[in-house]
Motif scaffolding. Structure first.
Motif, short mmCIF file in Angstrom:
data_model
loop_
_atom_site.label_atom_id
_atom_site.label_comp_id
_atom_site.label_asym_id
_atom_site.label_seq_id
_atom_site.Cartn_x
_atom_site.Cartn_y
_atom_site.Cartn_z
N ALA A 139 42.96 44.55 40.10
CA ALA A 139 42.42 44.17 38.79
C ALA A 139 42.74 45.22 37.74
O ALA A 139 43.12 44.89 36.60
N LEU A 140 42.62 46.49 38.08
CA LEU A 140 42.88 47.54 37.10
C LEU A 140 44.36 47.64 36.77
O LEU A 140 44.73 47.94 35.63
N ASP A 141 45.22 47.39 37.74
CA ASP A 141 46.66 47.38 37.45
C ASP A 141 47.01 46.22 36.52
O ASP A 141 47.83 46.37 35.60
N VAL A 142 46.39 45.07 36.75
CA VAL A 142 46.62 43.92 35.86
C VAL A 142 46.07 44.22 34.47
O VAL A 142 46.73 43.95 33.45
N ALA A 143 44.88 44.81 34.41
CA ALA A 143 44.28 45.13 33.12
C ALA A 143 45.15 46.08 32.32
O ALA A 143 45.31 45.93 31.10
N ALA A 144 45.74 47.07 33.00
CA ALA A 144 46.60 48.02 32.30
C ALA A 144 47.85 47.34 31.75
O ALA A 144 48.27 47.59 30.62
N ALA A 145 48.45 46.46 32.56
CA ALA A 145 49.65 45.74 32.11
C ALA A 145 49.32 44.82 30.94
O ALA A 145 50.11 44.69 29.99
N CYS A 146 48.16 44.18 30.99
CA CYS A 146 47.77 43.28 29.91
C CYS A 146 47.42 44.04 28.64
O CYS A 146 47.74 43.59 27.52
N ARG A 147 46.80 45.17 28.79
CA ARG A 147 46.43 45.96 27.62
C ARG A 147 47.67 46.39 26.83
O ARG A 147 47.64 46.50 25.60
N GLU A 148 48.74 46.64 27.55
CA GLU A 148 49.99 47.05 26.89
C GLU A 148 50.53 45.97 25.96
O GLU A 148 51.26 46.28 25.01
N VAL A 149 50.20 44.70 26.23
CA VAL A 149 50.70 43.61 25.39
C VAL A 149 49.57 42.99 24.55
O VAL A 149 49.70 41.89 24.04
N GLY A 150 48.44 43.71 24.43
CA GLY A 150 47.36 43.27 23.55
C GLY A 150 46.46 42.21 24.12
O GLY A 150 45.72 41.56 23.37
N VAL A 151 46.46 42.03 25.44
CA VAL A 151 45.60 41.04 26.09
C VAL A 151 44.39 41.75 26.68
O VAL A 151 44.53 42.76 27.39
N ARG A 152 43.20 41.25 26.40
CA ARG A 152 41.97 41.89 26.86
C ARG A 152 41.56 41.37 28.24
O ARG A 152 41.99 40.30 28.67
N SER A 153 40.72 42.14 28.92
CA SER A 153 40.32 41.82 30.28
C SER A 153 38.83 41.50 30.36
O SER A 153 38.00 42.17 29.74
N VAL A 154 38.52 40.47 31.15
CA VAL A 154 37.15 39.98 31.31
C VAL A 154 36.81 39.95 32.80
O VAL A 154 37.52 39.32 33.59
N ALA A 155 35.74 40.61 33.18
CA ALA A 155 35.27 40.58 34.57
C ALA A 155 34.09 39.63 34.69
O ALA A 155 33.11 39.74 33.95
N VAL A 156 34.19 38.68 35.62
CA VAL A 156 33.06 37.82 35.96
C VAL A 156 32.60 38.30 37.33
O VAL A 156 33.26 38.06 38.35
N SER A 157 31.47 38.98 37.37
CA SER A 157 31.11 39.77 38.54
C SER A 157 29.61 39.73 38.80
O SER A 157 28.81 39.51 37.89
N ALA A 158 29.25 39.99 40.05
CA ALA A 158 27.84 40.16 40.40
C ALA A 158 27.36 41.58 40.16
O ALA A 158 26.19 41.88 40.35
N GLY A 159 28.28 42.48 39.78
CA GLY A 159 27.89 43.84 39.47
C GLY A 159 27.45 44.66 40.67
O GLY A 159 26.76 45.67 40.53
N TYR A 160 27.88 44.22 41.88
CA TYR A 160 27.47 44.91 43.11
C TYR A 160 28.53 45.95 43.45
O TYR A 160 29.47 45.68 44.21
N ILE A 161 28.38 47.15 42.89
CA ILE A 161 29.42 48.15 42.95
C ILE A 161 28.77 49.54 42.93
O ILE A 161 27.69 49.72 42.35
N SER A 162 29.40 50.50 43.58
CA SER A 162 28.85 51.85 43.65
C SER A 162 29.04 52.58 42.32
O SER A 162 29.90 52.21 41.52
N PRO A 163 28.26 53.62 42.07
CA PRO A 163 28.33 54.30 40.76
C PRO A 163 29.72 54.83 40.39
O PRO A 163 30.17 54.63 39.26
N ALA A 164 30.41 55.49 41.31
CA ALA A 164 31.72 56.06 40.97
C ALA A 164 32.73 54.97 40.68
O ALA A 164 33.49 55.03 39.71
N ALA A 165 32.76 53.95 41.54
CA ALA A 165 33.69 52.84 41.33
C ALA A 165 33.34 52.06 40.07
O ALA A 165 34.22 51.54 39.39
N ARG A 166 32.07 51.99 39.75
CA ARG A 166 31.61 51.27 38.56
C ARG A 166 32.25 51.83 37.30
O ARG A 166 32.75 51.09 36.45
N VAL A 167 32.26 53.14 37.19
CA VAL A 167 32.82 53.78 36.00
C VAL A 167 34.30 53.44 35.89
O VAL A 167 34.79 53.03 34.83
#
Length: 355
Positions: A139-167
């Protein structure tokens, strides 16, 4: 397509612990975590779904649902396989509960997806259908590639993630809709196989410590999470911990996967829940999965004017000025809005065959 995974540690007994989410799955060589897509190969943690995707479709952004993020614009939606929760009511169980060889139909590199967004004229890309936190690296690799061409990223998530990975994960996301599945520990444990507190912590982090625009969805399941006391507690917590301006979507459940014996949610339940949330001081509360223009539209909390009219995913009247404020009284509407006004994508859904 395995890919080196991040957020893991080696235990004294030789096992590898995945530190991506609160489950902290502990695995030996050849084993996978509950999410199924993260496992141990060659004495290291790997992601098995990097570059492998399914379910491509261009949707209205309102379907995510996001009502205060670039209204009327198209978003390219896709998912992978697996999930780190085990919700018995999962509406996308054929993807989230499947094994990768059942559902991953296309190879799609980050560059491929960024190019597809441009070709399809999508303003944003959504990581959805299953929870994107489990394919964080992809997801982060896709987000970086999309950001380069002006496309924004949207996460649809349950938010079940550890603090370090969350950041790390949400630094790559411009907007998120977080499923707050209920407001009791018992529901999360018995129905979802998880815990409530990490989700609350994710929401607090997003609102107070990140630049990610956030909205919340709660799927109301008759007899399980739709009681008045729980709804009052949920809405009061959102107001006190997050702020009265955070949008809350209350959506109708339909029988699925392991909860086919539970009836669908009556519209009256959604209207009752919305009235409770508004009574607790929340300013933007929406009903979902039903036809109701009034409770699906955005109203000015200052003067009561209609700001964004919605008939499901079709926009109508637009009452915002170029600064994203009420054209009648000047009250600013929280969210991310194009100064040029809404998009004109409408309610269309365009399935995409990805090559």
């Amino acid at each position: 397509m395995t890919h080196p995974a991040r957020h893991w540690s080696r235990l004294a007994d030789g096992r590898i612990q995945c530190d991506l989410c609160p489950r902290r799955c502990r695995m030996r060589e050849g084993q996978r975590g509950l999410c199924y897509v993260r496992g141990v190969e060659d004495d290291a943690l790997v992601l098995h779904t990097w570059g492998r995707s399914s379910g491509f479709c261009v949707d209205p952004i309102e379907k995510k649902p996001l009502n205060h993020f670039l209204p009327g614009t198209p978003v390219l939606s896709f998912g992978t396989a697996g999930c780190n929760l085990a919700c018995k009511f999962c509406q996308n169980w054929d993807i989230s509960k499947s094994r990768e060889d059942d559902s991953l139909a296309a190879a799609a590199s980050p560059a491929d997806l960024a190019h597809a967004c441009g070709r399809l004229k999508c303003t944003s890309i959504a990581y959805t259908y299953n929870d994107p936190v489990i394919f964080l690296e992809y997801a982060l690799d896709v987000a970086a590639a999309c950001r380069e061409v002006g496309v924004r990223s949207v996460a649809v998530s349950a938010g079940y993630i550890s603090p370090a990975a969350r950041v790390e994960f949400f630094e790559g996301m411009d907007a998120a809709n977080i499923d707050l599945k209920a407001f009791t520990r018992d529901f999360y444990r018995s129905i979802c196989g998880g815990e409530l507190e990490p989700v609350k912590e994710t929401l607090e982090y997003l609102v107070h410590e990140s630049d990610t625009w956030v909205e919340i969805t709660t799927l109301l399941i008759p007899g399980h999470n739709d009681g008045d006391a729980e709804l009052h507690a949920l809405a009061a917590w959102v107001r006190e911990a997050l702020g009265a301006g955070v949008p809350l979507h209350l959506s109708a459940f339909h029988p699925d996967w392991k909860m086919r014996d539970v009836p669908g949610t009556p519209a009256a339940t959604l209207h009752r829940a919305r009235a409770i949330a508004l009574g607790e001081g929340l300013r933007h509360v929406y009903t979902g999965n039903i036809d109701d223009v009034s409770s699906g539209s955005t109203w000015c909390p200052g003067c009561g004017a209609l700001l964004i009219e919605r008939n499901r995913y079709q926009l109508g009247r637009w009452g915002l000025d170029a600064d994203g404020a009420c054209a009648q009284c000047g009250e600013t509407l929280p969210g991310v809005f194009d100064p040029g006004g809404p998009g004109d994508w409408g309610a269309r859904r365009l399935p995409v065959r990805f090559y």
